[in-house]
Design a protein around this motif. Structure first.
Motif, short mmCIF file in Angstrom:
data_model
loop_
_atom_site.label_atom_id
_atom_site.label_comp_id
_atom_site.label_asym_id
_atom_site.label_seq_id
_atom_site.Cartn_x
_atom_site.Cartn_y
_atom_site.Cartn_z
N ASP A 126 0.64 -1.36 -0.13
CA ASP A 126 -0.04 0.03 0.09
C ASP A 126 0.83 1.38 -0.13
N TRP A 127 0.44 2.29 -0.33
CA TRP A 127 0.72 3.81 -0.58
C TRP A 127 -0.17 4.72 0.26
N GLU A 128 -1.46 4.23 0.40
CA GLU A 128 -2.53 4.96 0.88
C GLU A 128 -1.98 5.36 2.41
N GLY A 129 -2.20 6.85 2.77
CA GLY A 129 -2.31 7.18 3.95
C GLY A 129 -0.71 7.78 4.18
N ALA A 130 0.02 7.84 3.06
CA ALA A 130 1.21 8.51 3.43
C ALA A 130 1.01 9.97 3.25
N ASP A 131 1.84 10.69 3.85
CA ASP A 131 1.89 12.13 4.11
C ASP A 131 2.40 13.01 2.98
N ALA A 132 3.38 11.83 2.41
CA ALA A 132 4.42 12.69 1.36
C ALA A 132 5.04 11.30 0.81
N VAL A 133 5.51 11.89 -0.58
CA VAL A 133 6.23 10.99 -1.37
C VAL A 133 7.48 11.71 -1.76
N GLU A 134 8.64 10.96 -2.24
CA GLU A 134 9.70 11.51 -2.65
C GLU A 134 9.40 11.14 -4.24
N VAL A 135 9.10 12.43 -4.81
CA VAL A 135 8.93 12.06 -6.55
C VAL A 135 10.21 12.45 -7.01
N TRP A 136 11.05 13.31 -6.59
CA TRP A 136 12.66 13.55 -7.34
C TRP A 136 13.63 13.31 -6.05
N HIS A 137 14.38 12.43 -6.61
CA HIS A 137 15.43 11.72 -5.43
C HIS A 137 16.77 11.72 -6.24
N GLY A 138 17.85 12.17 -5.70
CA GLY A 138 19.31 12.08 -6.19
C GLY A 138 19.57 13.11 -7.12
N PRO A 139 20.73 12.86 -7.63
CA PRO A 139 21.25 14.00 -8.77
C PRO A 139 20.57 14.02 -10.28
N ASP A 140 20.54 15.07 -10.88
CA ASP A 140 19.73 15.15 -11.98
C ASP A 140 18.54 14.29 -12.04
N PRO A 141 17.57 14.89 -11.19
CA PRO A 141 16.27 14.03 -10.92
C PRO A 141 15.54 13.79 -12.15
N GLN A 142 15.38 14.83 -12.89
CA GLN A 142 14.40 14.91 -14.09
C GLN A 142 14.73 13.64 -15.24
N GLU A 143 16.14 13.39 -15.23
CA GLU A 143 16.70 12.41 -16.23
C GLU A 143 16.57 11.03 -15.93
N ARG A 144 16.03 10.92 -14.48
CA ARG A 144 16.19 9.46 -14.00
C ARG A 144 15.10 8.66 -14.12
N PRO A 145 15.11 7.45 -14.47
CA PRO A 145 13.63 6.45 -14.82
C PRO A 145 13.03 6.34 -13.45
N HIS A 146 13.81 6.23 -12.27
CA HIS A 146 12.95 5.94 -11.15
C HIS A 146 12.13 7.17 -10.61
N ASN A 147 12.56 8.30 -11.11
CA ASN A 147 11.86 9.54 -10.54
C ASN A 147 10.77 9.62 -11.69
N ARG A 148 10.86 9.35 -12.84
CA ARG A 148 9.80 9.71 -13.80
C ARG A 148 8.59 8.48 -13.30
N ALA A 149 9.14 7.20 -12.98
CA ALA A 149 8.05 6.48 -12.46
C ALA A 149 7.28 6.82 -11.22
N ALA A 150 8.01 7.68 -10.23
CA ALA A 150 7.55 8.03 -9.03
C ALA A 150 6.57 9.30 -9.34
N LEU A 151 6.95 10.07 -10.31
CA LEU A 151 5.84 11.11 -10.77
C LEU A 151 4.65 10.76 -11.18
N ARG A 152 4.67 9.50 -12.02
CA ARG A 152 3.44 8.94 -12.54
C ARG A 152 2.47 8.44 -11.42
N ARG A 153 3.42 7.66 -10.55
CA ARG A 153 2.62 6.92 -9.54
C ARG A 153 1.98 8.41 -8.54
N TRP A 154 2.87 9.30 -8.29
CA TRP A 154 2.41 10.21 -7.37
C TRP A 154 0.92 10.88 -8.10
N GLU A 155 0.93 11.07 -9.25
CA GLU A 155 -0.21 11.42 -10.03
C GLU A 155 -1.28 10.73 -10.13
#
Ligand SMILES: [Zn+2]
Ligand SMILES: [Zn+2]
Length: 301
Positions: A126-155
């Protein structure tokens, strides 16, 4: 209202980081941060040397490092027990973090790991009930696949009616290479005290950025994290922070509601008909390259 820039995921020599709390705090202040959460793995021992650095607000934290993924406890030194938690126990984990006085944030949910992080991905059911989610993590965040997946999941979570606040973090352990970009979490806060910063995070007065500064407001004193009752005039102000021309956009579940190109500073205004379950966030991009995004204003629940 003050715009404050923070790093909410940071290790010291109380776990696997390279610096003392005082060294980390002084360096972050010199790098232009206004607040810093110290989040060592499974220990709040850093409180013993919590440093006073002028101009920097230090936030207690713990990275709860479980067998099924990592979660930040922000605003508390813990402790947070996790050893008895199974895959279905994310709600219990979030509950324990809140019972300890913290905000519960899912950390680097799609990060497969590296030299300083093993078993990093979110494997809880589950993810439900979290107060926050790291959407961008680490260097050059917008270039990295794990952050693109996190942005989609957050939306997807936003569209499902959850309202986790997005975070942009460095997950700093030491080092860092010249030329890398790092994301920060900015808050719109009433003041610079720890309680002001935590309250701004709790209410979702947040944007995540690698440089550009954004302020999303709406008539009736609406800010990110608030609910609009119906049709509302939204204003997305770009306060600079990036060279050249950028694209300002207001984005909802189906894509952009509105957009315009600006240079230096600029404003995008849009009358938004807030339907139940919808949301509208601000962003700034160059072409397809996202540089910053706000937490949304929400339609009626
Ligand atoms: Zn971690
Ligand atoms: Zn970490």
């Amino acid at each position: 209202m003050r715009l404050l820039r923070g790093d909410l995921h940071h290790h010291t020599h109380h776990s696997d980081g390279a610096e003392s709390v005082a060294e980390a705090a002084r360096r972050c202040r010199a790098q232009g941060y206004d607040f810093l959460a110290v989040t060592d793995h499974d220990t709040g021992a850093a409180w013993r040397e919590a440093a006073q650095v002028s101009g920097l607000t230090l936030m207690p934290g713990v990275e709860v490092t479980t067998f099924h993924g990592h979660a930040l406890a922000l605003g508390t030194w813990g402790p947070v027990e996790w050893r008895d938690l199974g895959r279905g126990d994310a709600p219990r984990l979030f509950g324990r973090i809140r019972a300890a006085g913290g905000l519960a944030a899912v950390a680097h949910p799609f990060f497969v790991g590296g030299s300083v992080c093993a078993g990093c991905a979110w494997d809880f059911a589950d993810w439900e009930g979290a107060d926050a989610v790291e959407v961008w993590h680490g260097p050059d965040p917008q270039e990295r696949p794990h952050n693109r997946a996190a942005l989609r999941r957050w939306e997807e979570l936003l569209t499902a009616g959850e309202r986790p606040v997005p975070l942009g973090v460095r997950d700093w352990h030491g080092g860092g290479e010249a030329g890398e970009e790092w994301a920060s979490t900015w808050v719109y806060a009433a003041g610079a005290a720890l309680s002001d910063v935590v309250e701004a995070l709790r209410r979702g007065r947040v944007f995540v950025s690698v440089g550009p500064r954004l302020v999303l407001t709406g008539e009736g004193d609406l800010l990110p994290g608030d609910e609009a009752a119906g049709e509302v005039a939204l204003r997305l102000a770009y306060l600079g922070g990036w060279p050249g021309t950028v694209e300002l956009r207001l984005v909802g579940p189906q894509g952009p509601w509105a957009g315009r190109r600006v240079r230096g500073r600029g404003l995008l205004e849009h009358r938004w008909c807030a339907a139940p379950g919808e949301w509208c966030r601000g962003e700034v991009a160059v072409g397809e390259r996202l540089l910053a995004f706000t937490h949304p204003v929400f339609g009626p629940a």
